[in-house]
Design a protein around this motif. Sequence first.
Motif, PDB file in Angstrom:
ATOM      1  N   TYR A  64       0.939  -1.252  -0.134  1.00  0.00           N
ATOM      2  CA  TYR A  64      -0.066  -0.047  -0.025  1.00  0.00           C
ATOM      3  C   TYR A  64       0.977   1.260   0.050  1.00  0.00           C
ATOM      4  CZ  TYR A  64      -3.471  -3.437   1.633  1.00  0.00           C
ATOM      5  OH  TYR A  64      -4.157  -4.452   1.517  1.00  0.00           O
ATOM      6  N   THR A  77      -1.754   1.051  -4.821  1.00  0.00           N
ATOM      7  CA  THR A  77      -1.922  -0.248  -4.181  1.00  0.00           C
ATOM      8  C   THR A  77      -1.305  -1.294  -5.145  1.00  0.00           C
ATOM      9  OG1 THR A  77      -3.517   0.320  -2.519  1.00  0.00           O
ATOM     10  CG2 THR A  77      -3.428  -2.068  -3.061  1.00  0.00           C
ATOM     11  N   THR A  79      -0.883  -5.313  -5.992  1.00  0.00           N
ATOM     12  CA  THR A  79      -1.239  -6.815  -5.505  1.00  0.00           C
ATOM     13  C   THR A  79      -0.488  -7.497  -6.304  1.00  0.00           C
ATOM     14  OG1 THR A  79      -3.433  -5.833  -5.088  1.00  0.00           O
ATOM     15  CG2 THR A  79      -3.013  -8.290  -5.172  1.00  0.00           C
TER      16      THR A  79
END
Length: 114
Positions: A64, A77, A79
């Motif tokens: 983040y 963010t 992932t």
Amino acid sequence: MADPLLYQAPLGHSVSAHRVHGWCAIERSLDEELIAWRTRERSRYEIAKTVCAASPAIDTTAEYERPCPACGREALTVTSVRVQLDDAPRLAGGWALCLHCNATPHPVMEDPRG
């Protein structure tokens, strides 16, 4: 065979047995229907056991407040999805989303060492 949701058995017959086996214990013996159900479930179990055993472990991590390349704010963010193979975990994919400008820059998937 007819649509399983619309399939109807003759009056007094087992709808589920007719849908799966094409017959029920009224047309044959109760023992034959019981053996047919057990054989079907045993086959389904063996197939599911094989499929589940071969599935790799999957790990998803998120980072983040990284700098966004589009707007410069620390609102990105990232992932990453890793798959555990026999030798080591491998990066399988991922995505990025900026919570400030809604940019979706794709994170670099290659290893920085080359």
